[in-house]
Design a protein around this motif. Structure first.
Motif, PDB file in Angstrom:
ATOM      1  N   PHE A  34      -2.044   3.079  14.515  1.00 41.98           N
ATOM      2  CA  PHE A  34      -3.500   3.150  13.891  1.00 41.98           C
ATOM      3  C   PHE A  34      -4.021   4.323  14.985  1.00 41.98           C
ATOM      4  O   PHE A  34      -4.071   4.195  16.096  1.00 41.98           O
ATOM      5  CB  PHE A  34      -4.217   1.766  14.203  1.00 41.98           C
ATOM      6  CG  PHE A  34      -3.788   0.726  13.482  1.00 41.98           C
ATOM      7  CD1 PHE A  34      -4.373   0.752  12.151  1.00 41.98           C
ATOM      8  CD2 PHE A  34      -3.025  -0.406  13.858  1.00 41.98           C
ATOM      9  CE1 PHE A  34      -3.888  -0.497  11.014  1.00 41.98           C
ATOM     10  CE2 PHE A  34      -2.873  -1.331  12.940  1.00 41.98           C
ATOM     11  CZ  PHE A  34      -3.143  -1.159  11.589  1.00 41.98           C
ATOM     12  N   GLY A  35      -4.951   5.259  14.332  1.00 41.91           N
ATOM     13  CA  GLY A  35      -5.487   6.194  15.047  1.00 41.91           C
ATOM     14  C   GLY A  35      -6.904   6.526  14.551  1.00 41.91           C
ATOM     15  O   GLY A  35      -7.120   5.929  13.417  1.00 41.91           O
ATOM     16  N   ARG A  36      -7.791   7.194  15.419  1.00 48.50           N
ATOM     17  CA  ARG A  36      -9.109   7.460  14.749  1.00 48.50           C
ATOM     18  C   ARG A  36      -9.068   8.601  13.633  1.00 48.50           C
ATOM     19  O   ARG A  36     -10.192   8.640  12.968  1.00 48.50           O
ATOM     20  CB  ARG A  36     -10.046   7.876  15.952  1.00 48.50           C
ATOM     21  CG  ARG A  36      -9.900   6.958  17.236  1.00 48.50           C
ATOM     22  CD  ARG A  36     -10.553   5.621  16.840  1.00 48.50           C
ATOM     23  NE  ARG A  36     -10.651   4.718  18.066  1.00 48.50           N
ATOM     24  CZ  ARG A  36     -10.831   3.572  17.961  1.00 48.50           C
ATOM     25  NH1 ARG A  36     -10.975   2.967  17.063  1.00 48.50           N
ATOM     26  NH2 ARG A  36     -10.881   2.771  19.420  1.00 48.50           N
ATOM     27  N   ARG A  67      11.832   5.752   2.514  1.00 50.11           N
ATOM     28  CA  ARG A  67      11.312   6.755   3.498  1.00 50.11           C
ATOM     29  C   ARG A  67      11.111   5.994   4.978  1.00 50.11           C
ATOM     30  O   ARG A  67      10.997   4.865   5.007  1.00 50.11           O
ATOM     31  CB  ARG A  67      10.149   7.063   3.094  1.00 50.11           C
ATOM     32  CG  ARG A  67       9.932   7.993   1.923  1.00 50.11           C
ATOM     33  CD  ARG A  67       8.615   8.489   1.608  1.00 50.11           C
ATOM     34  NE  ARG A  67       7.966   8.981   2.600  1.00 50.11           N
ATOM     35  CZ  ARG A  67       6.584   9.599   2.273  1.00 50.11           C
ATOM     36  NH1 ARG A  67       5.832   9.325   1.471  1.00 50.11           N
ATOM     37  NH2 ARG A  67       5.795  10.159   3.438  1.00 50.11           N
ATOM     38  N   ASP A  68      11.156   6.856   5.958  1.00 45.58           N
ATOM     39  CA  ASP A  68      11.299   6.282   7.212  1.00 45.58           C
ATOM     40  C   ASP A  68       9.897   6.276   7.733  1.00 45.58           C
ATOM     41  O   ASP A  68       9.514   5.454   8.527  1.00 45.58           O
ATOM     42  CB  ASP A  68      11.918   7.352   8.227  1.00 45.58           C
ATOM     43  CG  ASP A  68      13.517   7.178   7.837  1.00 45.58           C
ATOM     44  OD1 ASP A  68      13.890   6.206   7.575  1.00 45.58           O
ATOM     45  OD2 ASP A  68      14.219   8.379   8.088  1.00 45.58           O
ATOM     46  N   THR A  69       8.677   7.235   7.233  1.00 43.02           N
ATOM     47  CA  THR A  69       7.538   7.089   7.750  1.00 43.02           C
ATOM     48  C   THR A  69       6.542   7.428   6.635  1.00 43.02           C
ATOM     49  O   THR A  69       6.946   7.946   5.778  1.00 43.02           O
ATOM     50  CB  THR A  69       7.333   8.151   8.910  1.00 43.02           C
ATOM     51  OG1 THR A  69       7.373   9.474   8.264  1.00 43.02           O
ATOM     52  CG2 THR A  69       8.171   7.958  10.161  1.00 43.02           C
ATOM     53  N   ALA A  70       5.223   7.007   6.655  1.00 46.17           N
ATOM     54  CA  ALA A  70       4.185   7.217   5.902  1.00 46.17           C
ATOM     55  C   ALA A  70       2.792   7.348   6.359  1.00 46.17           C
ATOM     56  O   ALA A  70       2.778   6.485   7.308  1.00 46.17           O
ATOM     57  CB  ALA A  70       4.437   6.233   4.643  1.00 46.17           C
ATOM     58  N   LEU A  71       2.080   8.008   5.922  1.00 45.20           N
ATOM     59  CA  LEU A  71       0.614   8.202   6.580  1.00 45.20           C
ATOM     60  C   LEU A  71      -0.275   7.729   5.428  1.00 45.20           C
ATOM     61  O   LEU A  71      -0.139   7.771   4.294  1.00 45.20           O
ATOM     62  CB  LEU A  71       0.226   9.695   6.897  1.00 45.20           C
ATOM     63  CG  LEU A  71       0.721  10.224   8.319  1.00 45.20           C
ATOM     64  CD1 LEU A  71       0.267  11.657   8.386  1.00 45.20           C
ATOM     65  CD2 LEU A  71      -0.060   9.425   9.220  1.00 45.20           C
ATOM     66  N   GLU A  72      -1.325   7.058   5.890  1.00 47.54           N
ATOM     67  CA  GLU A  72      -2.435   6.558   4.727  1.00 47.54           C
ATOM     68  C   GLU A  72      -3.900   6.248   5.490  1.00 47.54           C
ATOM     69  O   GLU A  72      -3.890   6.027   6.628  1.00 47.54           O
ATOM     70  CB  GLU A  72      -1.971   5.064   4.336  1.00 47.54           C
ATOM     71  CG  GLU A  72      -2.871   4.481   3.464  1.00 47.54           C
ATOM     72  CD  GLU A  72      -2.559   3.074   2.900  1.00 47.54           C
ATOM     73  OE1 GLU A  72      -3.181   2.801   1.937  1.00 47.54           O
ATOM     74  OE2 GLU A  72      -1.492   2.552   3.400  1.00 47.54           O
ATOM     75  N   ASP A  73      -4.705   7.026   4.792  1.00 52.27           N
ATOM     76  CA  ASP A  73      -6.114   6.610   5.170  1.00 52.27           C
ATOM     77  C   ASP A  73      -6.744   5.533   4.309  1.00 52.27           C
ATOM     78  O   ASP A  73      -6.938   5.400   3.496  1.00 52.27           O
ATOM     79  CB  ASP A  73      -7.073   8.102   4.718  1.00 52.27           C
ATOM     80  CG  ASP A  73      -8.441   7.882   5.180  1.00 52.27           C
ATOM     81  OD1 ASP A  73      -8.822   6.828   5.662  1.00 52.27           O
ATOM     82  OD2 ASP A  73      -9.112   8.780   5.264  1.00 52.27           O
ATOM     83  N   GLY A  85       0.929  -1.077   0.154  1.00 50.39           N
ATOM     84  CA  GLY A  85       0.021   0.088  -0.008  1.00 50.39           C
ATOM     85  C   GLY A  85       0.957   1.024  -0.131  1.00 50.39           C
ATOM     86  O   GLY A  85       1.813   1.154  -0.287  1.00 50.39           O
ATOM     87  N   ILE A  86       0.276   2.307   0.358  1.00 47.79           N
ATOM     88  CA  ILE A  86       1.095   3.643   0.274  1.00 47.79           C
ATOM     89  C   ILE A  86       2.271   3.445   1.230  1.00 47.79           C
ATOM     90  O   ILE A  86       3.208   4.011   1.051  1.00 47.79           O
ATOM     91  CB  ILE A  86       0.061   4.892   0.485  1.00 47.79           C
ATOM     92  CG1 ILE A  86      -1.031   4.787  -0.553  1.00 47.79           C
ATOM     93  CG2 ILE A  86       0.797   6.225   0.843  1.00 47.79           C
ATOM     94  CD1 ILE A  86      -2.082   6.073  -0.357  1.00 47.79           C
ATOM     95  N   GLY A  87       1.688   3.064   2.447  1.00 47.02           N
ATOM     96  CA  GLY A  87       2.817   3.024   3.551  1.00 47.02           C
ATOM     97  C   GLY A  87       3.921   2.248   3.323  1.00 47.02           C
ATOM     98  O   GLY A  87       5.127   2.336   3.215  1.00 47.02           O
ATOM     99  N   SER A  88       3.434   0.926   3.017  1.00 45.66           N
ATOM    100  CA  SER A  88       4.616  -0.105   2.879  1.00 45.66           C
ATOM    101  C   SER A  88       5.456   0.145   1.612  1.00 45.66           C
ATOM    102  O   SER A  88       6.665   0.113   1.895  1.00 45.66           O
ATOM    103  CB  SER A  88       3.928  -1.523   2.514  1.00 45.66           C
ATOM    104  OG  SER A  88       3.268  -2.010   3.549  1.00 45.66           O
ATOM    105  N   ALA A  97      -0.195   4.832  10.174  1.00 47.85           N
ATOM    106  CA  ALA A  97       0.959   5.246   9.867  1.00 47.85           C
ATOM    107  C   ALA A  97       2.193   4.096   9.998  1.00 47.85           C
ATOM    108  O   ALA A  97       1.885   3.266  10.896  1.00 47.85           O
ATOM    109  CB  ALA A  97       1.439   6.512  10.818  1.00 47.85           C
ATOM    110  N   VAL A  98       2.816   4.213   9.140  1.00 45.47           N
ATOM    111  CA  VAL A  98       3.908   2.930   9.028  1.00 45.47           C
ATOM    112  C   VAL A  98       5.136   3.824   9.518  1.00 45.47           C
ATOM    113  O   VAL A  98       5.766   4.751   9.174  1.00 45.47           O
ATOM    114  CB  VAL A  98       4.108   2.529   7.717  1.00 45.47           C
ATOM    115  CG1 VAL A  98       5.257   1.438   7.855  1.00 45.47           C
ATOM    116  CG2 VAL A  98       2.801   2.099   7.364  1.00 45.47           C
TER     117      VAL A  98
END
Length: 308
Positions: free
Chosen positions: A152-154, A107-113, A97-100, A135-136
């Motif tokens: 994981f967040g809301r 990259r060190d981090t990535a956010l995904e909805d 996906g976007i994060g993986s 977030a990964v």
């Protein structure tokens, strides 16, 4: 007249200066950094980190993934609670996906909805378990990607409010710890394998020496005698050699018990034929055959299967 009080904001805030770490986060980093590789396996360490991160950072869930170094497949997956584990497993099974993709690209981090994901069933699953945003955080050891944290967040704000930058020290020490744990595990496995091989090879070398001395043949011929006996008895060379050595020590021990004090102890002998015992068919008849391939230039190869 005194000057009016200065109500200007702290420059370290509006210039993006260092933030105060969340309470307990520094202690978590220190705990991971001082963890002995002999005290924890990777799964136990990661499960503890996931649980603490969920509480310290107000997350809806947290999972940790360790990749196989040779194939890149998921080797370990643990989480703070079952829903986070199930969703992370689905994310990994559905591919990049976007994060993986981002962390594998460097990259060190990535956010995904996840609710906006086009991957089959992922958006529905994320909404159903109440973990819509993820977030990964990459975990690297010796500059190699060894795994990731799946947070994981809301809402997106939960994960985008500076949390990922605060987790950078934890990601560094956790990646290093995973690398050390895997290195220790590999070393322990190698030592166990070598110990097993030596335990099996020892009786063979002893039995070869005994037969060579008794029958006046070389070590290759002695090994052929062991192998032929193993073939006749449908067992392994290791088993035949071990039994021969044990019988010899028992015979020598019995003789030693009746040896008067001061007289020389009897030397180790190959036991004679006795009612179909082990050495009944051991003979140097094969000693004149060509050396076995495994005997040329080195010790006998350990056989762990019935001789054929």
């Amino acid at each position: 007249m005194s000057a009016p009080p200065n109500h200007a904001p702290d420059p370290s805030w509006w210039r993006g200066g260092p933030r105060q770490p969340r309470p307990g986060l520094a202690e978590l980093v220190l705990g991971v950094a001082t963890t002995s590789v002999t005290e924890h396996d990777a799964e136990a360490l990661l499960r503890g980190v996931c649980g603490q991160l969920t509480q310290l950072c107000g997350l809806a869930g947290c999972a940790a993934v360790v990749f196989d170094g040779s194939t890149g497949a998921v080797r370990i997956l643990v989480a703070s609670h079952p829903e986070a584990e199930q969703l992370t497993r689905l994310v990994q099974q559905l591919g990049l996906g976007i994060g993986s993709a981002a962390i594998r690209a460097g990259r060190d981090t990535a956010l995904e909805d996840l609710t906006q994901s086009a991957r089959a069933g992922l958006a529905e699953a994320a909404a159903r378990v109440g973990l819509p945003v993820t977030a990964v955080v990459a975990l690297r050891g010796a500059d190699e990607l060894v795994g990731c944290l799946q947070l994981f967040g809301r809402t997106m704000d939960t994960l985008a409010s500076g949390l990922l930058s605060e987790l950078a020290p934890l990601a560094d020490v956790l990646g290093a710890a995973l690398g050390n744990i895997e290195a220790y595990r590999h070393s322990a496995s190698l030592v166990a394998s070598l110990t097993t091989a030596l335990d099996r090879q020892g009786p063979i070398e002893q039995a070869k020496g005994m037969l060579a001395e008794r029958h006046g043949v070389d070590l290759d011929a002695a090994y052929r005698m062991l192998r032929e006996q193993a073939h006749r008895r449908a067992t392994t060379v290791v088993a035949v050699a071990a039994e021969l050595v044990n019988l010899s020590w028992r015979a020598t021990g019995a003789m030693a018990e009746h040896t008067p004090v001061g007289e020389p102890r009897p030397r180790l002998e190959v036991p004679e034929q006795n009612g179909g015992e082990l050495t009944a068919e051991l003979s140097p008849s094969a000693a004149t055959e060509a050396p076995l391939p495994e005997q040329r230039g080195g010790p006998a190869e350990v056989e762990s299967h019935p001789a054929t």
